[in-house]
Structure formats: C-alpha cells, structure tokens
Design a protein around this motif. Sequence first.
Motif, PDB file in Angstrom:
ATOM      1  N   LEU A  40     -40.447  85.110 -16.348  1.00 59.98           N
ATOM      2  CA  LEU A  40     -39.925  83.991 -15.567  1.00 59.98           C
ATOM      3  C   LEU A  40     -38.455  83.731 -15.873  1.00 59.98           C
ATOM      4  O   LEU A  40     -37.684  83.358 -14.980  1.00 59.98           O
ATOM      5  N   GLY A  41     -38.066  83.961 -17.121  1.00 59.50           N
ATOM      6  CA  GLY A  41     -36.654  83.812 -17.475  1.00 59.50           C
ATOM      7  C   GLY A  41     -35.793  84.836 -16.758  1.00 59.50           C
ATOM      8  O   GLY A  41     -34.659  84.543 -16.347  1.00 59.50           O
ATOM      9  N   GLY A  42     -36.314  86.041 -16.595  1.00 55.37           N
ATOM     10  CA  GLY A  42     -35.570  87.063 -15.879  1.00 55.37           C
ATOM     11  C   GLY A  42     -35.409  86.721 -14.405  1.00 55.37           C
ATOM     12  O   GLY A  42     -34.324  86.877 -13.833  1.00 55.37           O
ATOM     13  N   VAL A  43     -36.474  86.269 -13.781  1.00 55.62           N
ATOM     14  CA  VAL A  43     -36.400  85.892 -12.368  1.00 55.62           C
ATOM     15  C   VAL A  43     -35.425  84.735 -12.189  1.00 55.62           C
ATOM     16  O   VAL A  43     -34.594  84.740 -11.263  1.00 55.62           O
ATOM     17  N   GLU A  44     -35.514  83.754 -13.080  1.00 50.50           N
ATOM     18  CA  GLU A  44     -34.617  82.597 -12.974  1.00 50.50           C
ATOM     19  C   GLU A  44     -33.153  83.008 -13.104  1.00 50.50           C
ATOM     20  O   GLU A  44     -32.273  82.439 -12.447  1.00 50.50           O
TER      21      GLU A  44
ATOM     22  N   VAL B 297     -45.936  85.552 -24.784  1.00 52.82           N
ATOM     23  CA  VAL B 297     -44.664  86.268 -24.898  1.00 52.82           C
ATOM     24  C   VAL B 297     -44.166  86.711 -23.526  1.00 52.82           C
ATOM     25  O   VAL B 297     -42.987  86.558 -23.191  1.00 52.82           O
ATOM     26  N   VAL B 298     -45.070  87.246 -22.720  1.00 53.38           N
ATOM     27  CA  VAL B 298     -44.673  87.914 -21.487  1.00 53.38           C
ATOM     28  C   VAL B 298     -44.223  86.933 -20.401  1.00 53.38           C
ATOM     29  O   VAL B 298     -43.218  87.180 -19.712  1.00 53.38           O
ATOM     30  N   LEU B 299     -44.934  85.827 -20.247  1.00 54.44           N
ATOM     31  CA  LEU B 299     -44.596  84.917 -19.137  1.00 54.44           C
ATOM     32  C   LEU B 299     -43.182  84.338 -19.259  1.00 54.44           C
ATOM     33  O   LEU B 299     -42.415  84.370 -18.275  1.00 54.44           O
ATOM     34  N   PRO B 300     -42.780  83.798 -20.414  1.00 55.96           N
ATOM     35  CA  PRO B 300     -41.393  83.311 -20.502  1.00 55.96           C
ATOM     36  C   PRO B 300     -40.366  84.417 -20.287  1.00 55.96           C
ATOM     37  O   PRO B 300     -39.307  84.185 -19.690  1.00 55.96           O
ATOM     38  N   PHE B 301     -40.671  85.606 -20.764  1.00 53.51           N
ATOM     39  CA  PHE B 301     -39.776  86.751 -20.588  1.00 53.51           C
ATOM     40  C   PHE B 301     -39.574  87.060 -19.110  1.00 53.51           C
ATOM     41  O   PHE B 301     -38.441  87.231 -18.634  1.00 53.51           O
TER      42      PHE B 301
ATOM     43  N   SER C 171     -52.187  86.988 -12.273  1.00 59.11           N
ATOM     44  CA  SER C 171     -52.922  85.738 -12.072  1.00 59.11           C
ATOM     45  C   SER C 171     -52.242  84.566 -12.766  1.00 59.11           C
ATOM     46  O   SER C 171     -52.444  83.414 -12.373  1.00 59.11           O
ATOM     47  N   ALA C 172     -51.449  84.840 -13.793  1.00 60.33           N
ATOM     48  CA  ALA C 172     -50.784  83.765 -14.533  1.00 60.33           C
ATOM     49  C   ALA C 172     -49.406  83.421 -13.969  1.00 60.33           C
ATOM     50  O   ALA C 172     -48.858  82.358 -14.282  1.00 60.33           O
ATOM     51  N   LEU C 173     -48.861  84.289 -13.128  1.00 64.59           N
ATOM     52  CA  LEU C 173     -47.551  84.037 -12.540  1.00 64.59           C
ATOM     53  C   LEU C 173     -47.679  83.186 -11.278  1.00 64.59           C
ATOM     54  O   LEU C 173     -48.702  83.231 -10.591  1.00 64.59           O
TER      55      LEU C 173
ATOM     56  N   THR D 118     -36.734  92.267 -12.760  1.00 62.84           N
ATOM     57  CA  THR D 118     -37.757  91.938 -13.754  1.00 62.84           C
ATOM     58  C   THR D 118     -39.026  92.697 -13.384  1.00 62.84           C
ATOM     59  O   THR D 118     -39.597  92.474 -12.314  1.00 62.84           O
ATOM     60  N   LEU D 119     -39.475  93.587 -14.281  1.00 67.83           N
ATOM     61  CA  LEU D 119     -40.532  94.522 -13.928  1.00 67.83           C
ATOM     62  C   LEU D 119     -41.646  94.540 -14.964  1.00 67.83           C
ATOM     63  O   LEU D 119     -41.413  94.309 -16.156  1.00 67.83           O
ATOM     64  N   VAL D 120     -42.855  94.851 -14.495  1.00 63.55           N
ATOM     65  CA  VAL D 120     -44.036  94.993 -15.339  1.00 63.55           C
ATOM     66  C   VAL D 120     -44.607  96.388 -15.124  1.00 63.55           C
ATOM     67  O   VAL D 120     -44.813  96.812 -13.989  1.00 63.55           O
ATOM     68  N   SER D 121     -44.874  97.092 -16.219  1.00 57.18           N
ATOM     69  CA  SER D 121     -45.498  98.416 -16.147  1.00 57.18           C
ATOM     70  C   SER D 121     -46.732  98.420 -17.051  1.00 57.18           C
ATOM     71  O   SER D 121     -46.727  98.979 -18.148  1.00 57.18           O
TER      72      SER D 121
END
Length: 320
Positions: free
Chosen positions: A34-38, A28-32, A57-59, A43-46
């Motif tokens: 990467l889509g924001g950056v694109e 769920v998180v990676l497409p969310f 590690s997955a990005l 685009t933030l993670v807390s």
Amino acid sequence: MRTGAAAGHVGYFHEAICYDSDEELLAVVLPFLLGGVEAGEPTLVSFGERHAALVRSALPADSGVQFLAGGDVYARPTAAIRSYRRLLAEHVAAGAGQIRIVGELAPAALGTTWDWWARYESAINHAYDEFPLWSMCAYDRRVTPAPVLADVLRTHPRVALPDGRHLPSETYTDPLVYLTEPRPVLPDPIQYTPPLVELVEPSPARARAAVYDADRGHLPPDDVEDLVVAVSETVTNALRHGRRPVALRLWSGPDRIVVTVHDGGDGPKDPFAGLLPTGNGANGGLGLWITHQSCNHVTMHRGTDGFTVRLTGGNAHVTS
C-alpha cells in the motif's frame, strides 16, 4: 525518489521476511504494497496461488497492485534473473524512481534444488543493484528447513519484521565471498547405482548422442532437448577451459537423466558463472549460463581432484 525504508538508498534494497503465520506475513506485506501504491511506484506481487489469494483478499478493491505469475517467474534461477532484469529495465525506462516487489519461491525449491536458489538469492544483490528496486522475499518458518533459513539470512542484507522494523541481517555475507565458499553437493540417489554410460574425452557430438540414447521416452521431449544442449555446452567448456582428462558419466531413471562432467581444472573464476553471462564466455562463463537455462537442476563442485558439473533433466526434486 526512494520512499519507505529504502529512502536515500542507492541500488538494490533486498530484504527477507521470515514469518510464522499468515497474519505475520500480511503485517509486513500490506504496508509495503500500500505504501508503494500511495507513492505512485510500480508495486508487484510474485506469490504462489495460496498466498496470492491471501494478499488479494486483504487488499482494497482496485488497489493498483500488480500480481505476477510466480510459478513462471521462478522456473529456474537464471531465467528469473533474466526476466526480472527485463521487467526492472522497462519500469526504469518508464520513469520509475523505485520499484517494489514481494515474492516467494515454490515449496519444491526449498528441497533438493535449494543450492542453486541460494546462489540466486546471493547473486541478485549484484545482478539487480543497478536498479532502484526494493524487494522482499518471503519464507515461511513452519515449512522452511533450518539450513535454508540460515542461507536466507546470509543472502539477504536486511530483514523486515511484522512490527514494522527493518533490520540488518547479522549473518549477511557478501556475494563475492558466499558464492565462492565450498558447498557440499549431495549425490542424487540414482548416482548410488552404476552409471549407464562412462566416457573419457568425449566429443560434444558423442555426449549429445549419449543423452539421446539414454532417453527411454519417459521424459518430456523438451527436457531431453534441453539436457542435450546443456551436456554439449558443458563438455565443450571442459575440453576448452578445463584440464584433461574430461570424463562424462550418465545415469538414467524412470523420471530423470543425470549427467556429470568432470575435469581436472579449478572451474570458472567468476563467482556469478551460470547465473549471469560473463563477457564472451571466457573460462566457460557463457556456456554455464546457457546450461543453467537448459536444465532443471545444475550443481557445480570443486574438489581436490578437479571440477564437476552435474546436470539433471526431468524430475530434479528427488529425496529418495
């Protein structure tokens, strides 16, 4: 310009992720992210340390995703709202058409202090609705109690699934309803012992002195000072806006001080009291807002005999 599942939405697009494995979380998180950056969106993670490392590690290297200090953001619900509103306003002022955030609460928040975090999850549907925010709140089914998961679905309008779907929550409840529902307040275990102090119609000064007198030097000085402020505000509210008599009870343990302030009234009418400032403090709203920033846990209970506020300084994460 909104993108992704929030395209065309006005205001806050609030989703929950209820997952069973690290793989489901990343799905769920990676497409969310990467889509924001694109899309050129902030685009933030807390996340806490473990999940932040998992996502990093997955990005891709230099992904453009910003990582916040999750523990600092989610210290207390009112502080989190204040911090996020400031952050969101800054991004909008800089021209952001959408902001994406994925976050999680600390595991301790899912225990004895969950009630005020449940209120937070409901209230932010209103508190953040002026911003073009799309956020996801992650909850691990393996460690999240069933009653908490039920509240998650009631406080999030939508759920994001590992297969890419974004669905409405069937049990979502409007904050104006959810926040006014009676919720049981379990006693702190220390309350099963006789109170150290019982005061009727205390002045704010007498209430402050009672907290100072009860401190045995076991609590951090900042926790004691914060509790003094909260107790003073709560007694002032009860005397001004409640119904006499006002009663204060105090319990002191090796790692915490618990204080209840009771009056015969109905409590504040504003369902967001405590989490958001309400005008000039009418009906105790501003005092409760200060109190929620000063304590490690605050509960509010309406009963047949009136309204009770319980304030905890020190360790609020107690199960026995």
